[in-house]
Scaffold this motif. Structure first.
Motif, short mmCIF file in Angstrom:
data_model
loop_
_atom_site.label_atom_id
_atom_site.label_comp_id
_atom_site.label_asym_id
_atom_site.label_seq_id
_atom_site.Cartn_x
_atom_site.Cartn_y
_atom_site.Cartn_z
N UNK A 94 0.84 -1.20 0.00
CA UNK A 94 0.00 0.00 0.00
C UNK A 94 0.88 1.25 0.00
N UNK A 95 0.76 2.04 -1.06
CA UNK A 95 1.51 3.31 -1.11
C UNK A 95 0.76 4.37 -0.30
N UNK A 96 1.46 5.06 0.59
CA UNK A 96 0.84 6.08 1.43
C UNK A 96 1.56 7.41 1.22
N UNK A 97 0.78 8.49 1.33
CA UNK A 97 1.36 9.81 1.03
C UNK A 97 0.55 10.94 1.63
N UNK A 98 1.11 12.13 1.51
CA UNK A 98 0.42 13.39 1.78
C UNK A 98 0.73 14.28 0.58
N UNK A 99 -0.30 14.86 -0.04
CA UNK A 99 -0.09 15.61 -1.27
C UNK A 99 0.59 16.95 -1.05
N UNK A 100 0.45 17.53 0.17
CA UNK A 100 1.04 18.84 0.40
C UNK A 100 0.50 19.88 -0.56
N UNK A 101 1.40 20.63 -1.19
CA UNK A 101 0.96 21.74 -2.06
C UNK A 101 0.41 21.25 -3.40
#
Length: 390
Positions: free
Chosen positions: A101-108
């Motif tokens: 599972x790829x996890x992230x935060x998109x930010x800007x």
């Protein structure tokens, strides 16, 4: 002995065995429900495309509510999403395929419309170099620490949901890359400044993730990290920065490094006089300490074997895996002549490509080799990077 090296198994240092060296990279299908819940369309798509590759990396689940990057993105930011995540992991884990599972935060790389009126955030109040980009709010120290905790909780949910591992999305200009980039990170505190300080956010996330795994996983759990080697912004990430970063990453207790590019053999975007592929530079720097995944414009078995011959441990099939869900199975059974390299729009339903996914593909202008229709190629950026990557 298999005919191709990419059909040979691989065993990570933590003992997890992967049945072959083919990886399906994280490719956004933009089909989740509005609240971030896994949809039946997504389960159908993953069911059609799994079972052949050794690892299937499930694309970009946001770890925080304000980390959402685009509509149709699913979330791992709350326990309420666990039922859908459990269905997703069990769907993908067929015939020995490992579900990552790829996890992230998109930010800007989001906007206030997607966030329903909430402001976008990033390392610094610097807008991205793209049309209509909003200027983000600079994250406070407390907010940064909360996002790190969010990555940890997302990892816990991935374990509970039955995934075999996670991939930290430090590529494609999203928040983890934003902290490493001198373009988006102008801070002078412990989170920014020198190249070493710009690594801090990623290293703290890795530390948190490993702590959560130690406390919650009852069996070995894979942790991968995805990077984009360069940026074209000025200032921006250069390959020299990335080589310093991967030198540190190699000793952080991760299991693989995934190099996100639109072409596996891409050379420098910034130094046109340097003809050495970036993947070769990174491989030399890693020096066997971490397995590498290379991705980008790999279509035929010969393309994949060329990556193996270069000493890269895994090769990812992006757009080709959309066109041909049974690529691995056909190679294994000696039916390479039956591999599909082109599709018609009429084929989309049988490939699990619903109208939302099709609209997303059209927005990317990605080359799907559609018979009877000209589709422009694109070297992906931002959200576009979710299809193989830049």
């Amino acid at each position: 002995m298999p005919k191709y090296k990419f059909l040979q198994p691989y065993t990570f240092q933590n003992g997890v065995q992967i049945k072959n060296r083919i990886v399906i990279p994280p490719m956004t299908e933009a089909s989740a429900l509005q609240d971030g819940t896994i949809s039946m369309d997504e389960l159908h798509y993953f069911d059609l495309h799994t079972g052949g590759a050794g690892m299937f990396i499930i694309p970009v689940a946001n770890v925080s509510a304000n980390g959402k990057g685009f509509e149709g993105e699913f979330s791992v930011a709350d326990d309420k999403f666990l039922p859908g995540l459990k269905k997703l992991s069990s769907t993908v884990k067929r015939n020995g395929t490992k579900a990552i599972l790829q996890i992230f935060h998109a930010g800007r790389m989001s906007n206030s419309k997607i966030l329903r009126g909430e402001p976008i955030v990033s390392a610094s109040a610097v807008a991205a170099k793209r049309p209509n980009a909003e200027t983000p709010e600079e994250l406070t120290n407390e907010e940064i620490e909360q996002i790190i905790e969010d990555f940890g909780q997302a990892t816990r949910r991935a374990i509970v949901a039955g995934f075999d591992g996670i991939e930290l999305h430090g590529a494609n200009t999203y928040l983890m890359q934003q902290f490493f980039s001198p373009h988006s990170n102008r801070r002078t505190d412990k989170w920014g400044g020198t190249v070493d300080k710009r690594m801090t956010f990623a290293l703290e996330i890795i530390k948190k993730v490993n702590q959560v795994i130690k406390e919650n996983a009852s069996s070995p759990f894979i942790v991968g990290y995805r990077i984009s080697p360069e940026e074209i912004e000025e200032p921006g990430i250069r390959i020299e920065d990335t080589l310093k970063f991967v030198e540190v990453l190699a000793d952080q207790g991760i299991d693989y490094l995934h190099i996100s590019m639109g072409n596996a053999w891409r050379t420098s975007l910034n130094n046109k006089d340097d003809n050495e592929p970036l993947i070769e530079k990174i491989k030399r720097q890693i020096n066997g300490r971490l397995p590498l995944i290379s991705v980008g414009s790999v279509e035929t078995p010969q393309d994949a074997e060329k990556v193996m011959d270069a000493g890269i441990d895994f090769v990812a099939l992006g757009r080709e895996s959309l066109r041909e869900p049974h690529w691995v199975q056909k190679v294994e059974s000696g039916q390479e002549d039956a591999i599909r390299y082109t599709v018609a729009l009429q084929d989309y339903p049988e490939l699990g490509i619903n109208p939302s996914f099709k609209e997303f593909l059209d927005m990317l202008h990605t080359d799907m080799h559609i018979v009877g229709q000209d589709v422009a190629k694109d070297d992906f950026k931002g959200h576009l990077g979710s299809l193989e990557g830049n």
